[in-house]
Design a protein around this motif. Structure first.
Motif, PDB file in Angstrom:
ATOM      1  N   UNK A  23     -15.710   2.771  11.424  1.00 37.03           N
ATOM      2  CA  UNK A  23     -16.201   4.005  12.026  1.00 37.03           C
ATOM      3  C   UNK A  23     -15.942   5.223  11.154  1.00 37.03           C
ATOM      4  N   UNK A  24     -15.199   5.075  10.081  1.00 35.31           N
ATOM      5  CA  UNK A  24     -14.797   6.211   9.261  1.00 35.31           C
ATOM      6  C   UNK A  24     -15.576   6.213   7.950  1.00 35.31           C
ATOM      7  N   UNK A  25     -16.243   7.328   7.678  1.00 38.25           N
ATOM      8  CA  UNK A  25     -16.994   7.493   6.439  1.00 38.25           C
ATOM      9  C   UNK A  25     -16.086   8.166   5.416  1.00 38.25           C
ATOM     10  N   UNK A  26     -15.787   7.463   4.332  1.00 39.03           N
ATOM     11  CA  UNK A  26     -14.881   8.000   3.318  1.00 39.03           C
ATOM     12  C   UNK A  26     -15.617   8.632   2.135  1.00 39.03           C
ATOM     13  N   UNK A  27     -16.925   8.841   2.273  1.00 42.78           N
ATOM     14  CA  UNK A  27     -17.676   9.510   1.210  1.00 42.78           C
ATOM     15  C   UNK A  27     -17.107  10.921   1.029  1.00 42.78           C
ATOM     16  N   UNK A  28     -16.751  11.258  -0.178  1.00 43.95           N
ATOM     17  CA  UNK A  28     -16.189  12.570  -0.535  1.00 43.95           C
ATOM     18  C   UNK A  28     -14.791  12.827   0.042  1.00 43.95           C
ATOM     19  N   UNK A  29     -14.121  11.798   0.535  1.00 44.94           N
ATOM     20  CA  UNK A  29     -12.773  11.946   1.079  1.00 44.94           C
ATOM     21  C   UNK A  29     -11.755  11.594  -0.002  1.00 44.94           C
ATOM     22  N   UNK A  30     -10.799  12.515  -0.209  1.00 43.73           N
ATOM     23  CA  UNK A  30      -9.756  12.281  -1.206  1.00 43.73           C
ATOM     24  C   UNK A  30      -8.505  11.708  -0.560  1.00 43.73           C
ATOM     25  N   UNK A  31      -7.746  10.997  -1.364  1.00 42.28           N
ATOM     26  CA  UNK A  31      -6.429  10.489  -0.995  1.00 42.28           C
ATOM     27  C   UNK A  31      -5.577  11.652  -0.487  1.00 42.28           C
ATOM     28  N   UNK A  32      -4.731  11.384   0.470  1.00 43.24           N
ATOM     29  CA  UNK A  32      -3.840  12.401   1.023  1.00 43.24           C
ATOM     30  C   UNK A  32      -2.806  12.863  -0.010  1.00 43.24           C
ATOM     31  N   UNK A  33      -2.479  12.019  -0.967  1.00 48.23           N
ATOM     32  CA  UNK A  33      -1.426  12.321  -1.933  1.00 48.23           C
ATOM     33  C   UNK A  33      -1.990  12.771  -3.280  1.00 48.23           C
ATOM     34  N   UNK A  34      -2.958  12.048  -3.815  1.00 42.31           N
ATOM     35  CA  UNK A  34      -3.514  12.337  -5.142  1.00 42.31           C
ATOM     36  C   UNK A  34      -4.955  12.826  -5.021  1.00 42.31           C
ATOM     37  N   UNK A  35      -5.431  13.490  -6.037  1.00 45.07           N
ATOM     38  CA  UNK A  35      -6.814  13.986  -6.040  1.00 45.07           C
ATOM     39  C   UNK A  35      -7.754  12.913  -6.579  1.00 45.07           C
ATOM     40  N   UNK A  36      -7.775  11.785  -5.859  1.00 41.80           N
ATOM     41  CA  UNK A  36      -8.637  10.656  -6.195  1.00 41.80           C
ATOM     42  C   UNK A  36      -9.349  10.208  -4.928  1.00 41.80           C
ATOM     43  N   UNK A  51      -4.944   7.614   8.017  1.00 34.54           N
ATOM     44  CA  UNK A  51      -5.118   8.384   6.792  1.00 34.54           C
ATOM     45  C   UNK A  51      -5.299   7.391   5.661  1.00 34.54           C
ATOM     46  N   UNK A  52      -6.011   7.828   4.637  1.00 39.31           N
ATOM     47  CA  UNK A  52      -6.416   6.924   3.569  1.00 39.31           C
ATOM     48  C   UNK A  52      -5.896   7.394   2.218  1.00 39.31           C
ATOM     49  N   UNK A  53      -5.617   6.408   1.365  1.00 45.81           N
ATOM     50  CA  UNK A  53      -5.023   6.652   0.055  1.00 45.81           C
ATOM     51  C   UNK A  53      -5.872   5.992  -1.023  1.00 45.81           C
ATOM     52  N   UNK A  54      -5.578   6.336  -2.267  1.00 51.26           N
ATOM     53  CA  UNK A  54      -6.274   5.698  -3.390  1.00 51.26           C
ATOM     54  C   UNK A  54      -5.573   4.413  -3.817  1.00 51.26           C
ATOM     55  N   UNK A  55      -4.276   4.303  -3.519  1.00 49.55           N
ATOM     56  CA  UNK A  55      -3.512   3.135  -3.977  1.00 49.55           C
ATOM     57  C   UNK A  55      -2.261   2.955  -3.115  1.00 49.55           C
ATOM     58  N   UNK A  56      -1.593   1.828  -3.292  1.00 49.65           N
ATOM     59  CA  UNK A  56      -0.370   1.554  -2.542  1.00 49.65           C
ATOM     60  C   UNK A  56       0.767   2.500  -2.930  1.00 49.65           C
ATOM     61  N   UNK A  57       0.767   2.973  -4.174  1.00 51.02           N
ATOM     62  CA  UNK A  57       1.802   3.913  -4.606  1.00 51.02           C
ATOM     63  C   UNK A  57       1.757   5.194  -3.790  1.00 51.02           C
ATOM     64  N   UNK A  58       0.551   5.699  -3.566  1.00 50.91           N
ATOM     65  CA  UNK A  58       0.402   6.916  -2.756  1.00 50.91           C
ATOM     66  C   UNK A  58       0.779   6.651  -1.300  1.00 50.91           C
TER      67      UNK A  58
END
Length: 148
Positions: A23-36, A51-58
């Motif tokens: 149900x969530x569209x992540x188009x143009x959505x950045x990671x909460x931690x990094x600008x990715x 909330x969504x991240x770019x990687x497990x590290x974030x």
């Protein structure tokens, strides 16, 4: 040992997060931690949403200190339409649509031009985000979106 436990907890957090991302569209959505770009497979439960991240590290950084990332996480909840604005983030008053502004991909309205002026008077978009999406303002103005 602390690093191992924190990393394990982060991986577990991401691995056990249920996938309601259809149900969530992540188009143009950045990671909460990094600008990715955010990745639908890297998420964590937060305020009855995800909330969504770019990687497990974030994801691990977020799990260690959610307060540090609260403004970006709250903004992401609105940007992904998991939360909707119901009241003015400053006063908690009824929204006046003629006061609406665009901020980092989201529309935000206020109760009056004084509150709008407070937001517009902030130094830059980052300062505006901190004013509107800090936990106190977020609690006053935004609610979990109702599932249809």
């Amino acid at each position: 040992m602390k690093r191992f436990l924190a990393s394990a907890a982060a991986v577990l957090l991401v691995a056990t997060a249920t996938t309601l991302t259809a149900d969530v569209d992540l188009k143009d959505i950045q990671c909460v931690v990094a600008k990715k770009a955010a990745d639908a497979s890297k998420s964590a439960d937060y305020k009855d949403g995800k909330v969504f991240f770019c990687c497990n590290g974030c994801a691990g950084k977020f799990a260690k200190d959610t307060e540090k990332y609260a403004v970006k996480a709250n903004h992401q909840l609105v940007a992904t339409k998991q939360y909707v604005q119901k009241k003015c983030p400053f006063s908690g008053g009824k929204l006046n649509e003629s006061t609406a502004i665009k901020l980092a991909g989201t529309k935000v309205a206020f109760c009056c031009n004084n509150c709008k002026g407070k937001a517009e008077g902030a130094e830059d978009d980052e300062a505006k985000l901190k004013l509107i999406y800090n936990d106190k303002a977020f609690k006053k103005g935004f609610e979990l979106a109702k599932k249809e």
